[in-house]
Write an enzyme that holds these catalytic residues in place. Structure first.
Site, PDB file in Angstrom:
ATOM      1  N   CYS A 165       4.627  -5.180   0.461  1.00 12.47           N
ATOM      2  CA  CYS A 165       3.900  -3.909   0.630  1.00 12.47           C
ATOM      3  C   CYS A 165       4.361  -2.909  -0.436  1.00 12.47           C
ATOM      4  O   CYS A 165       4.080  -3.102  -1.608  1.00 12.47           O
ATOM      5  CB  CYS A 165       4.095  -3.393   2.058  1.00 12.47           C
ATOM      6  SG  CYS A 165       3.017  -2.010   2.482  1.00 12.47           S
ATOM      7  N   ASP A 222      -7.478  -6.968   4.005  1.00 14.04           N
ATOM      8  CA  ASP A 222      -6.480  -5.903   3.945  1.00 14.04           C
ATOM      9  C   ASP A 222      -7.162  -4.555   4.099  1.00 14.04           C
ATOM     10  O   ASP A 222      -8.015  -4.192   3.289  1.00 14.04           O
ATOM     11  CB  ASP A 222      -5.739  -5.973   2.604  1.00 14.04           C
ATOM     12  CG  ASP A 222      -4.468  -5.158   2.573  1.00 14.04           C
ATOM     13  OD1 ASP A 222      -4.477  -4.016   3.062  1.00 14.04           O
ATOM     14  OD2 ASP A 222      -3.450  -5.668   2.059  1.00 14.04           O
ATOM     15  N   HIS A 254      -3.327  -7.222   6.022  1.00 12.29           N
ATOM     16  CA  HIS A 254      -2.155  -6.689   5.345  1.00 12.29           C
ATOM     17  C   HIS A 254      -0.918  -6.963   6.200  1.00 12.29           C
ATOM     18  O   HIS A 254      -0.946  -6.846   7.415  1.00 12.29           O
ATOM     19  CB  HIS A 254      -2.308  -5.183   5.142  1.00 12.29           C
ATOM     20  CG  HIS A 254      -1.206  -4.567   4.343  1.00 12.29           C
ATOM     21  ND1 HIS A 254      -1.203  -4.555   2.971  1.00 12.29           N
ATOM     22  CD2 HIS A 254      -0.062  -3.944   4.726  1.00 12.29           C
ATOM     23  CE1 HIS A 254      -0.111  -3.955   2.542  1.00 12.29           C
ATOM     24  NE2 HIS A 254       0.609  -3.572   3.590  1.00 12.29           N
TER      25      HIS A 254
END
Length: 286
Positions: A165, A222, A254
């Site tokens: 991330c 995502d 995600h």
């Protein structure tokens, strides 16, 4: 704990902690609790694992380091945190890598600005993270790599990086920063964005400057990284003749590797982990 099959290629038998909804999960950032029942716990048997202090230009950086207990000169992987800091999940990733024979080390990159692990939610964390300069992060990663090499525990000539991330974006940037890096693996990091004084560049801006090949592992569903930006990055890499590439996991959300979150997808996480290992092998980290 009942054992379950580890991701392909790890050679491990891991444990699964069955955590009840609403329970306090020690070691995890406050903002992510309660953690999911799918949370993986990797044993530290045969490892030297724990916190170390890394000298930096303006003091010291705390880092979580895991390596095989016997031997030295291990290939090195810098592990870059999510916005939740170097909490239990990132520490576990370090142990997973150490069980494979790497020295894995995750410097705590927000500490000068504050402790994100005690903040109550993402809304409280994001403003703090926005104050962390990319230049500081690059310097801390450099200091961490130098400390490992100087210690003799790790082989600085076999240096890799992986991040998740927030750390995924940093992985791309570090691959454009450090000429000693052999390879990077970026898990669903932002590729484009609005530049600021502290964060002036995004991965799309540094393709021509990449000094090591990066494998991007991205989610097909995502909600924070539009597929348009992934496709734009793929096209730019191809146009530049870059050895870096992006692989997309269709339908995955995600954070699909984050086993402590509801977004975890075991099959995609295992496949990504296997591809990460192959990437490091193919590019001289092992």
């Amino acid at each position: 704990m009942a054992p379950f099959a580890s991701p392909p290629g790890t050679g491990l038998r891991l444990g699964r902690r069955e955590l009840l909804l609403g329970s306090v999960a020690a070691g995890f950032a406050l903002a992510v609790r309660p953690v999911a029942a799918s949370t993986v716990t990797t044993p530290d048997r045969g490892l030297t694992a724990g916190w170390v202090s890394v000298p930096a230009a303006d003091g010291a950086v705390k880092a979580y380091r895991a390596r095989p207990a016997k031997g030295s000169g291990f290939p090195v992987v810098l592990v870059v945190q999510e916005i939740f800091g170097v909490h239990a999940y990132i520490q576990d990733v370090c142990r997973r890598l150490a069980q494979l024979g790497y020295l894995a080390i995750a410097p705590s990159l927000f500490d000068r600005q504050g402790d994100v692990t005690v903040l109550p939610d993402i809304a409280a964390i994001l403003p703090l993270v926005a104050t962390v300069p990319d230049a500081q992060v690059m310097a801390d990663l450099d200091a961490t790599a130098a400390w490992v090499a100087a210690s003799g525990e790790g082989d600085g000539s076999r240096l890799g990086i992986t991040g998740f991330c927030w750390g995924g974006r940093i992985t791309w940037l570090y691959a454009a920063h450090n000429p000693k890096l052999k390879a990077g693996v970026a898990w669903y990091g932002r590729l484009v964005g609005t530049a600021s004084e502290r964060q002036p560049l995004f991965p799309i801006d540094v393709i021509a400057k990449l000094k090591a090949p990066v494998l991007g592992l991205y989610a097909g569903n995502d909600d924070g990284i539009p597929m348009e930006s992934v496709q734009r990055m793929q096209a730019a890499l191809k146009a530049a003749g870059s050895p870096s590439r992006i692989e997309v996991f269709p339908g995955a959300p995600h954070g699909f590797h984050a086993d402590y979150r509801p977004t975890y997808r075991e099959a995609a996480a295992a496949a990504g982990w296997t591809r990460m290992q192959a990437w490091f092998r193919a590019n001289g980290v092992v």
